[in-house]
Design a protein around this motif. Structure first.
Motif, PDB file in Angstrom:
ATOM      1  N   GLU A  15     -23.975 -56.406   2.585  1.00 41.47           N
ATOM      2  CA  GLU A  15     -23.122 -55.954   3.270  1.00 41.47           C
ATOM      3  C   GLU A  15     -23.324 -54.678   4.215  1.00 41.47           C
ATOM      4  O   GLU A  15     -22.902 -54.326   5.187  1.00 41.47           O
ATOM      5  CB  GLU A  15     -21.954 -55.572   2.328  1.00 41.47           C
ATOM      6  N   ALA A  54     -16.657 -56.008  10.911  1.00 44.04           N
ATOM      7  CA  ALA A  54     -16.738 -56.365   9.605  1.00 44.04           C
ATOM      8  C   ALA A  54     -15.893 -57.529   9.209  1.00 44.04           C
ATOM      9  O   ALA A  54     -16.334 -58.501   8.353  1.00 44.04           O
ATOM     10  CB  ALA A  54     -16.319 -55.170   8.863  1.00 44.04           C
ATOM     11  N   SER A  58     -16.127 -60.749   6.453  1.00 44.32           N
ATOM     12  CA  SER A  58     -15.331 -60.721   5.249  1.00 44.32           C
ATOM     13  C   SER A  58     -14.169 -61.968   5.148  1.00 44.32           C
ATOM     14  O   SER A  58     -14.075 -62.514   3.993  1.00 44.32           O
ATOM     15  CB  SER A  58     -14.524 -59.605   4.959  1.00 44.32           C
ATOM     16  N   LYS A  59     -14.023 -62.468   6.358  1.00 44.83           N
ATOM     17  CA  LYS A  59     -12.843 -63.659   6.257  1.00 44.83           C
ATOM     18  C   LYS A  59     -13.831 -64.928   6.797  1.00 44.83           C
ATOM     19  O   LYS A  59     -13.134 -65.990   7.088  1.00 44.83           O
ATOM     20  CB  LYS A  59     -11.794 -63.522   7.304  1.00 44.83           C
ATOM     21  N   SER A  60     -15.059 -64.895   6.664  1.00 44.98           N
ATOM     22  CA  SER A  60     -16.086 -66.090   6.755  1.00 44.98           C
ATOM     23  C   SER A  60     -15.653 -66.822   8.241  1.00 44.98           C
ATOM     24  O   SER A  60     -15.970 -68.051   8.595  1.00 44.98           O
ATOM     25  CB  SER A  60     -15.707 -67.085   5.854  1.00 44.98           C
TER      26      SER A  60
END
Length: 345
Positions: A15, A54, A58-60
């Motif tokens: 990350e 980002a 984070s939500k693919s």
């Protein structure tokens, strides 16, 4: 100039690499930028620059974007009827495992892709803190006293309290603990061994002066950043370092003497030369009783330590034009032909 930012990777610092890449998108104006994301399964995706946020990861949402493979000299985007080769210099921005352990360097070397970042040997000696200590000993660079402890061979600790426990192959202060007395040591070791089977024990030096210096080699000379005195509490913990990875505003130069600045640069040069050519690194130093001690080498610093340079964009361009290239072996099969001729075959 075309520049490809390679980020992500399968590491505990995955990350953080995303944060660094987003920061550099805003910093590197004037470049023809593209972004390649390596997910935790080692699949490469071509990320649309407008999607460098980002939430994309984070939500693919990145999984909806084109997948890439590798070919000689380029990343390749294949479709049913054609292939697009994405050429240009790659900036290795994968922190931790994959990016800093030599895996990506080996891959890019194998496919003859030009890249900014540590080469394999440099990765080996900077990724594992044990090897960094041995590099210091070989190059006559003074560093902090240390002891190595392994999970399968826990020895009596000889470093006096208070002390610091560090996993050998992690950055960003992940798994690091300050241990003030013996009652805290078992917990600190358990935490560190969660991340690595080898840990370093170092003395915790109260009120130590710490300075950061970055640099790279271009046209045969090392270009240095300003010297920074980082602001910290007891030590730079993960949260503070994590925030540092998104820094983009130049920091203030440390108020130090020319003599100390020269000492820091001399030690930096000892670390860099004949090892880190082709990369921009940051060295973190302690100063104890006017003696400079190397604390850590950051072979791929957060956001490439852009905040330490007056002309970061110009620096990356200069570095990209001064990359080392390994000598390629020429194979002509003369030996096989001579044997075949001698045997009449």
């Amino acid at each position: 100039m075309k520049l490809t930012i390679l980020f992500g990777g399968a590491s505990f610092e995955h990350e953080i690499s995303i944060v660094s890449a987003i920061t550099l998108k805003e910093k590197l104006h004037g470049f023809d930028l593209s972004f390649i994301f390596c997910d935790q399964d080692h699949t490469f995706y071509l990320i649309e620059p407008s999607k460098m946020k980002a939430i994309t990861f984070s939500k693919s949402e990145h999984k909806k974007m084109p997948q890439l493979s590798l070919s000689n000299g380029a990343f390749v985007q294949k479709s049913m009827f054609s292939s697009t080769h994405h050429k240009g210099t790659v900036l290795n921005l994968i922190h931790g495992a994959d990016g800093e352990d030599g895996t990506i360097a080996s891959l890019l070397d194998f496919f003859s892709i030009d890249y900014i970042g540590p080469r394999v040997s440099a990765s080996v000696f900077s990724y594992d803190k044990r090897y960094t200590k041995w590099l210091c000993e070989a190059k006559a660079i003074k560093s902090v006293d240390y002891q190595i402890i392994s999970s399968n061979d826990v020895k009596n600790i000889t470093i006096p309290y208070p002390l610091i426990v560090k996993p050998a192959t992690l950055g960003s202060s992940i798994g690091v603990s300050i241990v003030k007395d013996e009652s805290e040591i078992d917990y600190a070791l358990d935490v560190a061994f969660e991340y690595d089977k080898h840990v370093l024990i170092e003395p915790f030096i109260e009120n130590v002066k710490e300075y950061n210096l970055a640099g790279f080699m271009a046209n045969g000379e090392i270009i240095y950043s300003i010297v920074e005195e980082p602001q910290k509490d007891e030590f730079l913990d993960f949260e503070k370092k994590y925030m540092d990875f998104s820094r983009s505003e130049q920091v203030l130069k440390a108020d130090i003497s020319e003599e100390l600045e020269t000492k820091l640069k001399t030690n930096f040069a000892k670390v860099y030369k004949n090892m880190f050519e082709g990369s921009l690194i940051r060295c973190d130093f302690f100063v104890v009783n006017d003696e400079v001690l190397l604390n850590e080498i950051n072979p791929i610093p957060g956001s490439m330590a852009n905040y330490l340079f007056e002309d970061f964009t110009g620096g990356i361009e200069a570095l990209a034009s001064s990359l080392p290239h390994a000598k390629k072996a020429k194979v002509n099969y003369d030996y096989i032909h001579s044997i075949s001729s001698a045997k009449g075959k």
